[in-house]
Scaffold this active site. Sequence first.
Site, PDB file in Angstrom:
ATOM      1  N   HIS A 155       0.830  -1.212   0.000  1.00 25.26           N
ATOM      2  CA  HIS A 155       0.000   0.000   0.000  1.00 25.26           C
ATOM      3  C   HIS A 155       0.859   1.255   0.000  1.00 25.26           C
ATOM      4  CE1 HIS A 155      -3.200  -2.798   1.243  1.00 25.26           C
ATOM      5  NE2 HIS A 155      -2.280  -3.293   2.067  1.00 25.26           N
ATOM      6  N   SER A 276      12.893  21.087 -18.653  1.00 30.15           N
ATOM      7  CA  SER A 276      11.648  21.855 -18.664  1.00 30.15           C
ATOM      8  C   SER A 276      11.848  23.103 -19.515  1.00 30.15           C
ATOM      9  CB  SER A 276      11.285  22.257 -17.229  1.00 30.15           C
ATOM     10  OG  SER A 276      10.471  23.420 -17.228  1.00 30.15           O
ATOM     11  N   LYS A 282      15.018  21.809 -13.771  1.00 28.37           N
ATOM     12  CA  LYS A 282      14.362  20.509 -13.838  1.00 28.37           C
ATOM     13  C   LYS A 282      15.113  19.482 -14.681  1.00 28.37           C
ATOM     14  CE  LYS A 282      10.942  19.464 -12.235  1.00 28.37           C
ATOM     15  NZ  LYS A 282       9.526  19.618 -12.509  1.00 28.37           N
ATOM     16  N   GLU A 289       7.711   8.188 -18.071  1.00 33.48           N
ATOM     17  CA  GLU A 289       6.293   8.541 -17.977  1.00 33.48           C
ATOM     18  C   GLU A 289       5.572   8.221 -19.277  1.00 33.48           C
ATOM     19  OE1 GLU A 289       7.223  12.170 -14.862  1.00 33.48           O
ATOM     20  OE2 GLU A 289       6.551  12.628 -16.872  1.00 33.48           O
TER      21      GLU A 289
END
Length: 462
Positions: A155, A276, A282, A289
């Site tokens: 979890h 970015s 970044k 992703e």
Amino acid sequence: MTLWNGRLPDTAPEVRLLCDSFEVDRRLYAADIRGSIAYARALRRAGVLSSAEEGAIVWGLERIRAEFAVGEFVVTPGDEDVHTAVERRLGELVGKELAGKLHTGRSRNDQVATDLRLWLLSEVPGIATGFLSLGEAIVAVAEEHLEVLMPGYTHLRRAQPLLFAHWLLSYFWKFSRDLERLDGLAERVAVLPLGAGALAGNPFGVDQGFLTADLGFSRPAENSLDAVSDRDFVAEFLFFSALTGVHLSGLAEDLVLFSSPEFGFLEFNERYLTGSSLMPQKANPDPLELARGRAGTLIGKLCGFLSVLKGLPSGYNRDLQEDKEPLFFAVDTLKLLLPLFAGVVRTLEVRPERMEASLEEEMLATELADYLVKKGIPFREAHRAVGRLVRRARELGVSLGELPPAEFRMAHPAFDADVRGALDFRGAVGRRRSYGGTAPERVREQIALAKEVLAERRGDAG
Ligand code: ARG
């Protein structure tokens, strides 16, 4: 000029836009030509073509293959799909009359099913190699960091300590099952539809045993009507791809999470990060992703194609032409993602100190319960006692190990001074010696087994 212009006038322009598939199915050219060469041989063996005719057709087909290979094949407006394009070009090269003979007894229905199977079979080894590279990367990184401890989660809450290698190897077995699925479905791809004709079979005595062997299939299809409409192999491949995508997306998610500064367990090689457009600092894991997102698209391709197949009447129906785009997409995606993940894993920077710093003593609560069990206390009673202890430590704002002996005795009289020995992360890991457990000797065994799987597969691949 169409293949059926003895019967029908020219089609409306919208019909061509909908029906033409050359731009999608042109990549079947090598399979189409291979199938046609085998069929020309079979026709010669059946006495339909003379040796000279067979020779001319094979010459023409090989020349067309070369034209495609160097990008010199010229498509004309009438080329509906790769099969018609090759047939038209063959007519230009060897004469229409002879080219027309190649289609004796053969329909595009058995032809396209044969082509698609041949094409898919030719892609299987490359995909298998992708799995092997990823598996090798996983094993190498696991082996290199064999002793590193990390928190194991359920979890997404810290649960029990694990070896980092054990976590990473958990993905090895998922991909190993994917590879087994690929093997299994490849057997069902290797069934020959050629000779089925449009639906009813072939009346010219073409030798399907010869075609089977010549094209590297394992057997001819048992039923011609089934053979021209069977796209189970496409659906199975799409399922295999979707499930592989699910596994890759899980690995991507763990990697994205564990490499976030909040965890800091891992760092990606910077070649796998993107920047970015606004925030100069970044370095984002966009590739992982996108891979995680691509898994969703793969699932969509499976669902979409099953919907195309659902409720079709028997025999060939043009709906089946929708098989190519999802199949090509799935193959291309796997051929892209598997090596990418191999690279990401191989170049991971592992941060043992961050993982070990994230181990908290509460993760040893199970050890305390097990300690009581060894003193003869029933597990449920032990569980309750340790639960009280955890609550008490939280109330006092201390770790379990910092609780005074009186607190232990209060929680359960069977706690003795030797209980401190149970509060040891390495001990907890080392005790889990069940087959497949996280104890170092078991993980070493697991690595040896994984290496055997890889070596066997590498051997098969030659
Ligand atoms: N391009 C077609 C396909 O991919 C070939 C078969 C056409 N057959 C037909 N009966 N119209 O399925």
